[in-house]
Design a protein around this motif. Sequence first.
Motif, PDB file in Angstrom:
ATOM      1  N   GLN A 165       0.830  -1.201   0.000  1.00 35.42           N
ATOM      2  CA  GLN A 165       0.000   0.000   0.000  1.00 35.42           C
ATOM      3  C   GLN A 165       0.865   1.251   0.000  1.00 35.42           C
ATOM      4  N   ALA A 166       1.913   1.242   0.806  1.00 40.42           N
ATOM      5  CA  ALA A 166       2.797   2.405   0.895  1.00 40.42           C
ATOM      6  C   ALA A 166       3.468   2.688  -0.444  1.00 40.42           C
ATOM      7  N   PHE A 167       3.903   1.634  -1.150  1.00 43.16           N
ATOM      8  CA  PHE A 167       4.557   1.828  -2.446  1.00 43.16           C
ATOM      9  C   PHE A 167       3.631   2.541  -3.427  1.00 43.16           C
ATOM     10  N   PHE A 168       2.369   2.143  -3.458  1.00 40.69           N
ATOM     11  CA  PHE A 168       1.439   2.734  -4.416  1.00 40.69           C
ATOM     12  C   PHE A 168       1.024   4.147  -4.016  1.00 40.69           C
ATOM     13  N   HIS A 169       0.869   4.378  -2.726  1.00 42.65           N
ATOM     14  CA  HIS A 169       0.465   5.712  -2.274  1.00 42.65           C
ATOM     15  C   HIS A 169       1.610   6.719  -2.380  1.00 42.65           C
ATOM     16  N   ASN A 170       2.846   6.257  -2.277  1.00 37.34           N
ATOM     17  CA  ASN A 170       3.990   7.168  -2.298  1.00 37.34           C
ATOM     18  C   ASN A 170       4.564   7.408  -3.690  1.00 37.34           C
ATOM     19  N   ALA A 171       4.048   6.708  -4.688  1.00 37.92           N
ATOM     20  CA  ALA A 171       4.549   6.893  -6.057  1.00 37.92           C
ATOM     21  C   ALA A 171       4.152   8.273  -6.588  1.00 37.92           C
ATOM     22  N   HIS A 172       4.999   8.820  -7.460  1.00 35.60           N
ATOM     23  CA  HIS A 172       4.736  10.148  -8.026  1.00 35.60           C
ATOM     24  C   HIS A 172       4.631  10.132  -9.553  1.00 35.60           C
ATOM     25  N   THR A 173       4.967   9.017 -10.172  1.00 32.00           N
ATOM     26  CA  THR A 173       4.899   8.919 -11.623  1.00 32.00           C
ATOM     27  C   THR A 173       4.300   7.568 -12.007  1.00 32.00           C
ATOM     28  N   VAL A 174       3.828   7.455 -13.248  1.00 31.11           N
ATOM     29  CA  VAL A 174       3.288   6.181 -13.728  1.00 31.11           C
ATOM     30  C   VAL A 174       4.359   5.094 -13.740  1.00 31.11           C
ATOM     31  N   PRO A 175       5.601   5.360 -14.226  1.00 31.12           N
ATOM     32  CA  PRO A 175       6.629   4.312 -14.150  1.00 31.12           C
ATOM     33  C   PRO A 175       6.876   3.819 -12.725  1.00 31.12           C
ATOM     34  N   GLU A 176       6.783   4.707 -11.730  1.00 30.11           N
ATOM     35  CA  GLU A 176       6.943   4.271 -10.340  1.00 30.11           C
ATOM     36  C   GLU A 176       5.806   3.351  -9.924  1.00 30.11           C
ATOM     37  N   LEU A 177       4.598   3.646 -10.372  1.00 30.89           N
ATOM     38  CA  LEU A 177       3.462   2.776 -10.067  1.00 30.89           C
ATOM     39  C   LEU A 177       3.634   1.406 -10.715  1.00 30.89           C
ATOM     40  N   VAL A 178       4.077   1.388 -11.969  1.00 32.27           N
ATOM     41  CA  VAL A 178       4.294   0.113 -12.667  1.00 32.27           C
ATOM     42  C   VAL A 178       5.413  -0.671 -11.991  1.00 32.27           C
ATOM     43  N   SER A 179       6.447   0.021 -11.520  1.00 30.20           N
ATOM     44  CA  SER A 179       7.531  -0.651 -10.793  1.00 30.20           C
ATOM     45  C   SER A 179       7.011  -1.276  -9.508  1.00 30.20           C
ATOM     46  N   ALA A 180       6.040  -0.623  -8.870  1.00 37.93           N
ATOM     47  CA  ALA A 180       5.423  -1.205  -7.676  1.00 37.93           C
ATOM     48  C   ALA A 180       4.655  -2.473  -8.035  1.00 37.93           C
ATOM     49  N   TRP A 181       3.976  -2.467  -9.190  1.00 39.36           N
ATOM     50  CA  TRP A 181       3.305  -3.677  -9.655  1.00 39.36           C
ATOM     51  C   TRP A 181       4.323  -4.799  -9.812  1.00 39.36           C
ATOM     52  N   LYS A 182       5.448  -4.476 -10.424  1.00 42.24           N
ATOM     53  CA  LYS A 182       6.471  -5.495 -10.670  1.00 42.24           C
ATOM     54  C   LYS A 182       6.986  -6.083  -9.355  1.00 42.24           C
ATOM     55  N   ARG A 183       7.087  -5.250  -8.332  1.00 39.00           N
ATOM     56  CA  ARG A 183       7.592  -5.705  -7.032  1.00 39.00           C
ATOM     57  C   ARG A 183       6.676  -6.771  -6.426  1.00 39.00           C
ATOM     58  N   TYR A 184       5.367  -6.638  -6.677  1.00 38.43           N
ATOM     59  CA  TYR A 184       4.382  -7.577  -6.099  1.00 38.43           C
ATOM     60  C   TYR A 184       3.666  -8.358  -7.206  1.00 38.43           C
ATOM     61  N   TRP A 185       4.380  -8.544  -8.310  1.00 35.02           N
ATOM     62  CA  TRP A 185       3.781  -9.124  -9.516  1.00 35.02           C
ATOM     63  C   TRP A 185       3.155 -10.489  -9.290  1.00 35.02           C
ATOM     64  N   ASP A 186       3.892 -11.406  -8.654  1.00 35.34           N
ATOM     65  CA  ASP A 186       3.392 -12.772  -8.500  1.00 35.34           C
ATOM     66  C   ASP A 186       2.087 -12.808  -7.721  1.00 35.34           C
ATOM     67  N   GLY A 187       1.986 -11.964  -6.686  1.00 29.23           N
ATOM     68  CA  GLY A 187       0.754 -11.916  -5.912  1.00 29.23           C
ATOM     69  C   GLY A 187      -0.413 -11.424  -6.744  1.00 29.23           C
ATOM     70  N   PHE A 188      -0.207 -10.340  -7.487  1.00 30.55           N
ATOM     71  CA  PHE A 188      -1.266  -9.790  -8.335  1.00 30.55           C
ATOM     72  C   PHE A 188      -1.750 -10.806  -9.353  1.00 30.55           C
TER      73      PHE A 188
END
Length: 231
Positions: A37-60
Amino acid sequence: MIRTERRVIVEKNEYFTRFQEMCIGILAQSGNCEESQAFFHNAHTVPELVSAWKRYWDGFLHEVPSLVMEAFRKNYDIYREDINLAGVFYNEVPPLSAPPSIILVGDDDADGETPSPALVVDGRHRVYVFGARKVWTKGACNVFVNAEKACVRLSDACRANVEKGKVVAMDRTVVSGKGNIVCYGSVTVKLFGGSVEDYGHLLIDAYNDSRVISFTERKINLHDNAKIFPI
């Protein structure tokens, strides 16, 4: 001039906010943790949001795969440049100069009755197949297949984990999981359900109620209730 700058800022904020809200909405329906949750709320750009997806990719991709694929299908054309900057591609192949990337494969979105040609992926990419678009992987890709109508071809030294779908494996590829597997060459298969149609292998281990259809019994190990049938 000032009004124009303000309008650009507002448009940029809306562009980012729409993507962030979509991500957080999907996150809320998965088994997320405070850290994610913190990763997604603290992101400031779309690439940062996508990088957060990648960090938790297997779960998603195990918990809410349909939501993830629908989000990419609807939004990829709008956010494509920023998504690609984060090393993620949807229904397309990265440029040859791209480092190892994540490729999501959904259904074939081609208009009309003529299907799109197969995606040919060469390199060390991670390929996630959740749709019926045909895929041919080469090199040393790692592939995850989870769609009933998936049709994936593996060659060279690719590896695949299969939940469901059809995989044609060749050369020295490695396949594990369950589904409809066809193998040629020196393939290694570890099957936990479904069937393997064998025209050449290095080793086959079959478990549970798997079916092995083969021209030989050599280097085929049957476990549990697995059975072998002649071609």
